[in-house]
Design a protein around this motif. Structure first.
Motif, PDB file in Angstrom:
ATOM      1  N   TYR A   4       0.651  -1.455  -0.014  1.00 32.31           N
ATOM      2  CA  TYR A   4       0.095  -0.120   0.151  1.00 32.31           C
ATOM      3  C   TYR A   4       1.061   1.282  -0.059  1.00 32.31           C
ATOM      4  CZ  TYR A   4      -3.458   3.295   1.657  1.00 32.31           C
ATOM      5  OH  TYR A   4      -4.365   4.538   1.641  1.00 32.31           O
ATOM      6  N   SER A  18       0.673   3.945  -3.111  1.00 36.97           N
ATOM      7  CA  SER A  18       0.123   5.286  -2.988  1.00 36.97           C
ATOM      8  C   SER A  18       1.059   6.297  -3.179  1.00 36.97           C
ATOM      9  CB  SER A  18      -0.321   5.581  -1.362  1.00 36.97           C
ATOM     10  OG  SER A  18       0.959   5.324  -0.486  1.00 36.97           O
ATOM     11  N   CYS A  76      -2.319   5.432  -7.762  1.00 42.52           N
ATOM     12  CA  CYS A  76      -3.209   5.989  -7.097  1.00 42.52           C
ATOM     13  C   CYS A  76      -3.704   7.284  -7.667  1.00 42.52           C
ATOM     14  CB  CYS A  76      -3.020   6.185  -5.578  1.00 42.52           C
ATOM     15  SG  CYS A  76      -4.292   6.966  -4.678  1.00 42.52           S
ATOM     16  N   CYS A 105      -3.264  10.874  -6.616  1.00 45.67           N
ATOM     17  CA  CYS A 105      -3.945  10.938  -5.530  1.00 45.67           C
ATOM     18  C   CYS A 105      -2.966  12.197  -4.612  1.00 45.67           C
ATOM     19  CB  CYS A 105      -3.893   9.635  -4.667  1.00 45.67           C
ATOM     20  SG  CYS A 105      -5.087   8.648  -5.391  1.00 45.67           S
ATOM     21  N   PRO A 131       1.818   7.563   2.847  1.00 39.41           N
ATOM     22  CA  PRO A 131       0.679   8.342   2.993  1.00 39.41           C
ATOM     23  C   PRO A 131       0.578   9.043   4.271  1.00 39.41           C
ATOM     24  CG  PRO A 131      -0.257   6.198   2.938  1.00 39.41           C
ATOM     25  CD  PRO A 131       1.415   6.106   2.770  1.00 39.41           C
ATOM     26  N   GLU A 181      -4.484  10.557   4.470  1.00 41.08           N
ATOM     27  CA  GLU A 181      -4.423   9.920   3.383  1.00 41.08           C
ATOM     28  C   GLU A 181      -4.747   8.397   3.577  1.00 41.08           C
ATOM     29  OE1 GLU A 181      -1.450  12.894   0.640  1.00 41.08           O
ATOM     30  OE2 GLU A 181      -0.653  11.122   2.066  1.00 41.08           O
ATOM     31  N   PHE A 193      -7.445   6.573   0.827  1.00 38.34           N
ATOM     32  CA  PHE A 193      -6.961   5.703  -0.302  1.00 38.34           C
ATOM     33  C   PHE A 193      -7.082   4.323  -0.119  1.00 38.34           C
ATOM     34  CE2 PHE A 193      -3.520   9.037  -0.649  1.00 38.34           C
ATOM     35  CZ  PHE A 193      -4.410  10.305  -1.111  1.00 38.34           C
ATOM     36  N   TYR A 205      -7.431   1.252  -3.023  1.00 37.65           N
ATOM     37  CA  TYR A 205      -6.437   0.104  -3.038  1.00 37.65           C
ATOM     38  C   TYR A 205      -6.697  -1.455  -2.843  1.00 37.65           C
ATOM     39  CZ  TYR A 205      -2.430  -2.652  -1.080  1.00 37.65           C
ATOM     40  OH  TYR A 205      -1.532  -3.785  -0.951  1.00 37.65           O
TER      41      TYR A 205
END
Length: 1320
Positions: free
Chosen positions: A979, A983, A992, A1033, A1043, A1047, A1051, A1055
């Motif tokens: 992740y 991101s 993203c 993003c 992030p 955030e 997000f 994801y």
């Protein structure tokens, strides 16, 4: 002429592809070799040959990108001159998108890797280490075709070392395996730069020949090898990016804790230590015992000589010690109260049972009517009985940790799948070699990769996918598509299948595709790329095919291939096809899958081929085979019980050459009634628990009848044979009175054994192991019912039969009466010395073969003064030996043992153990809800840069480095680290993105900076979408590797629903959709339970599975302590193998409870006689100890099945021992030897002809069972129980009692011998 023409054409061709104008390479400082792009070559532009001086970049976007990717150019210069233009810089960013996903979790590695390409593309001194060796005219310019790049050895080595440990979190493969085009163990610094620069890799527009140099390398004039400084992986590269984590950098790991060496058996003088000590103890005990015996004999001999000289009676009483102390007399004062209570108990029981028998025999018909009504009512409960066949319910307690963890996992994530698996082998074991132009090497391919084999396997796989099973209950057809797991549904509705053919998307067109056949670019080349990069969407060969499966995910080679060495995947000898089917908590929802699996198995069983053979299983296979095993052995078990029943019916009677007399004295009716009592007692116990809705198991139905038959037979034989050997007190005693009198003497012994066993079993139900618990409940109640039925229905029928015999009527044909009566069993005179006080027949009366053999042959031999010491020594030695062997009894139950002989599952288990290259998945579940948006929480979980070396994933990674100890084969997949990468605003496009058509660019920029734009209803934009309306993003200037807390949750939903693509392989839908319990509709800022999946090593034996569970628990506990949250491991097999972690303590607890219960009941019902209780326990404990010795020598492992048998052995041992002990205690003989001999003759003969011979004839049949489980855990253990029970009851106890038994009958103050001594 022809030769001249050919030469001219060839020269023209060569000139057209090399230099077309005069060119002199310049190698000097501040000089470029290349700059700008000339022509397209595949996916990239070829660089132009340009030997000008470097120039500053005049494009703001390109300047920003260059500053981000190559910050070393800006160390001392705000506007550096470089050898690349804006288009090359933008292309560099695009080309680094995939390496960024692979390496950015380790900043030092990624920075070092970037600098390699920054140097080659833009370094202002480029000409010093780049030498263009071949170019092609392109308009007014020249396009570089081939060049040599000179790298300093130290730079390349350091760059390689910083990256070699980096793992690609998506599939736990080393990232360098993808960048080196081979397994990382075969990669090297030279191999890495060679492949990166190879034009055959499908990405490089030119051929870069890398020359790695050192101080001894002779270099062309002007060449200075590139030697940038590098960052070690355990070092921070700047204030933002931290050092690589332990999972990606060994140097960041703490010093490894040494694992303890494998447990070795303690040795003394080179031998098993306990055995040496046991031998010494045995020698000492034997020496002391034999010495005492010798001294005692010498003392008695000399004392008797003196008594003869004084004309006194000989002293043969063993109660007088060599020192003259009279043991009984010395202990009388302490035992008066107990003796009085014991006498009261004995007389009270005898009076009660006399009255009870009188009532039963007075109203036998009423008793039978009531009995039939009770049995009918109780057995009706069997209709409500639930038979538990679920292995989880059988072997795992609902209160056990693994059971609760299984329920937690299933309720928070989807249950683990149903697995349908096929191993494919070839008859021809000949492989093939393939030379690949794309990899530049020759590789050996295993026999399964032969083209004809792959064609057949693909055909078979497609046929399996098309199997249609008709379900008559629903009147519908079921296909694999209806039940399979579809990880990318609804975007991709293909079934999840793990198969090497999925590298070709199950397509014959892809499998047969060939490009440039003279270079042999075919399926071999595609496989070589896919096994090292299974997530590649372009194999980079001329085939340009995707490696992703038809269902959209990667196929890990260690899962789909088997039997290979050293990670050389293509040398595999086995294909492993796995069809993943959904599993549901509600059993009814699994019905469709079970129906389809029947057809699946039928297809595989009937599959025939001349070149391949299969080993396979379906999820239902184990249960099907267990059911088939039970059915296959029904006949064997039936014959066993028939023989035992037949023996009972025959052996209870007395037989002679007089046929009429034989039919009068036969006891077939009584025997049949005894069998009915056994069946009725089992039926009533089962029916009772059916009413109570307590589930039964197959073990109960197999074992409990055996136990109840043993107890019932023993009691019946003792009662019947005592009556056969007894006579009336006087001529006026009726048959009814005689039976009541005899019953009153025998019933307390029956009560003792039955209550002992019932209490022991019911208390044994305390154990948490379900199989033992249910057995104990059912066995205890069945024995209790058996005793109640024996003193009611059986007694009533026996009274009728005795009246029939007294009336000289035939057995069975009771209407037929013998006319001439020459013998009446009631006319013999009485001998009141009978053990039970009931009288015995004269010697002239035939007491049966067994009784006569015991009295005339066996007892005299056993009780001989020379044999008895030998028996003591042998038994003591055997007990000491068995005690030493108890710790060496293996724990577990291999799956193969549970299958019937010839089962296809035996082949499958063999394949799993020997050919599978990775074990079951293991999920480390974070049970608690924690705030993953906080950096300190992230650092305690993740494995990327900045994460703690003791993080959850860090500890798993460390464990995976020692799989031989931890049984963890791979690091864990990490949704959190993926992740972070997903991101990050890197790549073209970024992963993203969102559609910004609802807001203008100014507003979107402001919202990006304020982290508030997701307050609007904005749609996610997948990386595969080509649209100018898609916006990143996070701003591209954001260099934070993670992030922000705001955030993080904004997000996360995108994801987890993002499908991986060739532009963004980190989409979390396929891998992590079900790994995170996240419901933004309920709580957008809270993540519930999550899991991180790794793989176990291959477990080949039960001990391996148990060790895997132990190690996983240890790792999870350590993680829990570190994080301060609850983390537990879960794998599909844990719930079955947890029992082996506690089976030793469960065994000790269960046996201790049972033995303690037997002791207390024995003491109570033998007249509060502690010594009597100890005698019984000595025999029972000896049997149990002997069973452990048998288990060691006969390879019987300790598990739930054997524990049930051991608990049962306690009950059967009571039958062998308690009757003998009670007969000894009540015997009126004067000395221990006489008492022991009398109890052996009178009661031992009934025990021998009853339980011993009955069980022996039935057990022998079990040796022919087809089931290994029956042969090992029933035949072997049952045989051991009966033989050891008989040995202890009929050999050990009589001998030991002749030495240490109490002489005085409870209630008596002195023995006859002591009184005689005092008078003299």
């Amino acid at each position: 002429m022809k030769f001249y023409v050919l030469t001219s054409v060839l020269c023209a061709f060569l000139l057209s592809t090399t230099w077309c104008r005069d060119y002199t390479p310049i190698h000097e400082e501040n000089r470029c070799a290349l700059r700008g792009s000339c022509m397209k070559s595949g996916a990239s532009d070829q660089p132009c040959v340009n030997q000008t001086e470097p120039q500053p970049v005049d494009d703001d976007e390109a300047t920003s990108i260059l500053q981000s990717l190559c910050p070393n150019f800006y160390v001392n210069n705000e506007d550096p001159a470089v050898c690349c233009d804006a288009s090359q810089i933008i292309s560099l960013k695009s080309n680094m998108a995939v390496p960024s996903q692979l390496l950015s979790q380790c900043p030092a590695c990624y920075r070092n890797f970037l600098e390699l390409w920054c140097a080659y593309t833009c370094d202002p001194n480029q000409s010093q280490f780049v030498d263009v060796t071949r170019a092609k005219e392109y308009g007014d310019e020249m396009s570089a075709e081939e060049m040599t790049v000179y790298w300093d050895q130290s730079y390349v080595d350091n760059m390689y070392d910083s990256c070699v440990g980096v793992q690609f979190a998506g599939n736990n493969m080393a990232a360098l395996s993808l960048l080196c085009d081979k397994e990382v163990s075969k990669c090297s610094p030279q191999a890495l730069v060679d492949f990166l620069g190879s034009k055959n890799n499908g990405q490089s527009p030119v051929q870069l020949n890398s020359q790695i140099t050192n101080s001894s390398t002779k270099l062309p004039d002007g060449i200075v090898p590139m030697n940038y400084s590098t960052f070690p992986c355990n070092q921070n590269i700047d204030e933002v990016s931290l050092a690589c984590s332990c999972a990606d950098c060994d140097a960041s790991c703490p010093a490894p804790v040494p694992y303890p060496p494998p447990k070795q058996h303690w040795k003394l003088f080179g031998f098993y230590g306990y055995m040496v000590i046991a031998a010494a103890v045995f020698i000492a005990v034997a020496a002391v015992f034999l010495g005492v015996m010798l001294a005692d004999n010498v003392y008695k001999y000399s004392r008797n000589r003196r008594l003869q000289e004084d004309d006194r009676p000989l002293d043969i009483d063993a109660t007088v010690s060599p020192g003259g102390v009279r043991f009984e007399e010395a202990s009388q004062g302490c035992t008066l109260a107990f003796e009085a209570g014991g006498t009261w108990m004995k007389n009270g029981l005898e009076n009660f049972f006399y009255k009870w028998a009188h009532v039963v025999t007075s109203y036998p018909l009423a008793v039978m009517v009531v009995w039939i009504a009770v049995v009918a009512g109780m057995t009706t409960g069997c209709l409500f009985l639930d038979i538990t066949t679920d292995p989880v319910a059988l072997w795992s307690s609902p209160s056990s940790a693994t059971y609760q963890q299984l329920q937690f996992y299933n309720s928070h994530f989807m249950p683990f799948y149903r697995v349908e698996q096929v191993f494919v082998y070839t008859y021809d074991k000949t492989g093939q070699s393939h030379s690949s132009i794309s990899s530049g090497s020759t590789n050996y391919f295993g026999p399964v990769f032969n083209k004809s084999v792959m064609d057949e396997v693909l055909t078979m796989q497609l046929e399996i996918q098309s199997i249609s099973a008709y379900d008559s209950t629903q009147d519908k057809n079921i296909t694999l598509s209806d039940i399979c797991f579809k990880p990318l549904s609804p975007y991709n509705t293909n079934c999840s299948i793990t198969s090497p053919l999925e590298y070709f998307q199950n397509s014959f067109d892809n499998l047969n595709k060939t490009v440039l056949p003279w270079f042999q670019t075919d399926y071999h080349d595609h496989l070589l790329k896919c096994v090292v990069g299974p997530e590649n969407t372009d194999d980079t060969t001329p085939l340009h095919m995707s490696c992703l499966a038809s269902w959209g995910g990667p196929i890990d080679p260690w899962v789909a291939l088997g039997d290979y060495k050293n990670n050389d995947y293509v040398s595999a000898n086995v294909f492993v096809l796995t069809f993943i089917v959904n599993m549901y908590n509600e059993e009814a929802k699994n019905h469709d899958a079970e129906v389809w699996e029947v057809e699946f198995l039928n297809y595989l069983k009937n599959y025939q081929s001349s070149q391949i053979y299969l080993k396979y299983q379906a999820q239902r296979s184990v249960q099907d085979e267990l059911n088939r095993e039970s059915q296959a052995d029904i006949l064997t078990v039936g014959i066993s019980y028939f023989l035992m029943f037949a023996y009972i019916c025959v052996a209870l009677g007395k037989y002679s050459t007089d046929g009429f007399k034989m039919w009068v004295e036969a006891k077939i009716t009584v025997g049949l009634m005894g069998v009915l009592v056994v069946l009725a007692s089992v039926g009533c116990a089962v029916g009772l628990f059916g009413y109570l809705r307590v589930a039964a198991t197959l073990i109960i139905l197999e074992v409990v009848p055996f136990l109840v038959l043993a107890v019932g037979v023993d009691n019946m034989f003792i009662l019947v044979q005592a009556n056969q050997r007894a006579v009336k007190k006087d001529a006026e005693e009726t048959t009814q009175e005689s039976i009541c009198r005899i019953f009153s003497k025998i019933a307390p012994s029956m009560l003792l054994s039955s209550i002992s066993e019932t209490t022991a079993f019911l208390l044994g139900a305390i154990t948490p192991m379900p199989a033992v618990q249910s057995f104990s409940l059912f066995a205890g109640m069945a024995i209790l019912f058996g005793f109640l039925f024996q003193i009611t229905a059986f007694l009533a029928v026996y009274y009728w039969d005795a009246a029939r015999e007294a009336d000289s009527r035939f057995d069975v044909l009771c209407c037929v009466q013998r006319k001439t009566v020459s013998y009446s069993p009631q006319e013999d005179e009485t001998d009141d010395s009978n053990t039970h006080g009931s009288g015995t027949k004269k010697e002239s009366v035939d007491n049966g073969i067994v009784y006569s053999a015991v009295k005339e042959i066996y007892a005299p031999i056993l009780m001989n003064e020379y044999v008895r010491p030998f028996v003591v020594v042998v038994f003591v030695g055997w007990w000491i030996l068995c005690g030493c062997l108890v710790p060496r009894v293996e724990i577990g139950l291999d799956q193969e043992v549970s299958m019937p002989s010839g089962s296809y599952m035996l082949d499958y288990f063999n394949a799993v153990a020997n050919d599978l290259m990775v074990g079951s998945p293991v999920y480390f579940v974070v049970q608690d809800s924690i705030d993953y948006s906080k950096f300190d929480v992230q650092n305690g979980v993740c494995s990327s840069s900045g994460c703690s070396s003791e993080s959850l994933l860090g500890q798993i990674s460390i464990a995976s480095s020692s799989p031989e100890h931890t049984m963890i084969a791979t690091p864990a997949n990490s949704w959190l680290d993926d992740y972070f990468i997903w991101s990050k605003p890197v790549g073209t496009p970024t992963c993203c993105r969102f559609f910004n058509n609802s807001i203008d660019s100014t507003e979107s920029t402001e919202m990006l900076q304020e982290d508030t734009y997701l307050d609007l209803d904005i749609e996610f934009c997948n990386s595969s979408v080509v649209s100018d309306n898609c916006q990143s993003c996070r701003p591209e200037s954001d260099e934070n590797p993670r992030p922000t807390p705001t955030e993080f949750y904004e997000f996360l939903e995108w994801y987890l629903n993002d499908n991986p693509t060739d532009k963004c392989s980190k989409g979390g839908h396929a891998a992590y959709k079900y790994a995170v319990d996240y419901s933004p509709q309920v709580n957008r800022t809270k993540v519930g339970a999550t899991y991180f999946m790794a793989y176990h090593s291959v477990c080949k034996t039960s001990q391996d599975y148990t060790k895997a569970l132990q190690q996983a628990i240890k790792i999870a506990d350590n993680i829990s302590d570190t994080l301060g949250v609850t983390v537990f491991p879960y794998s599909i097999f844990y719930v079955y193998y947890e029992q082996y972690l506690t089976v030793q303590s469960d065994t000790i607890t269960s046996l201790s409870i049972c033995i303690a219960a037997v002791f207390l009941v024995s003491v109570l019902f033998m007249g509060i006689d502690l010594l009597a209780g100890l005698y019984v326990i000595m025999g029972v404990a000896g049997v149990i100890l002997s069973m452990f010795g048998l288990m060691y020598f006969w390879n019987i492992w300790l598990n739930a099945v054997s524990l049930v048998n051991l608990v049962m052995a306690v009950g059967i041992a009571v039958e062998f021992c308690s009757h003998i002990v009670r007969a000894f205690i009540l015997c009126d003989k004067d000395t221990r030897l006489e008492k022991a001999t009398e109890s052996l003759i009178e009661t031992g003969s009934s025990v021998l002809s009853g339980i011993t011979l009955t069980k022996f004839c039935g057990i022998i049949v079990l040796a022919f069972a087809s089931s290994q489980l029956f042969q090992i855990y029933y035949f072997r253990m049952y045989l051991g129980i009966v033989l050891f029970g008989a040995a202890h009851g009929l050999i050990m106890l009589p001998v030991f009692l002749s030495y240490i038994g109490r002489v005085a009958n409870p209630g008596k103050r002195r023995t006859t011998a002591i009184q005689a001594y005092d008078k003299s």
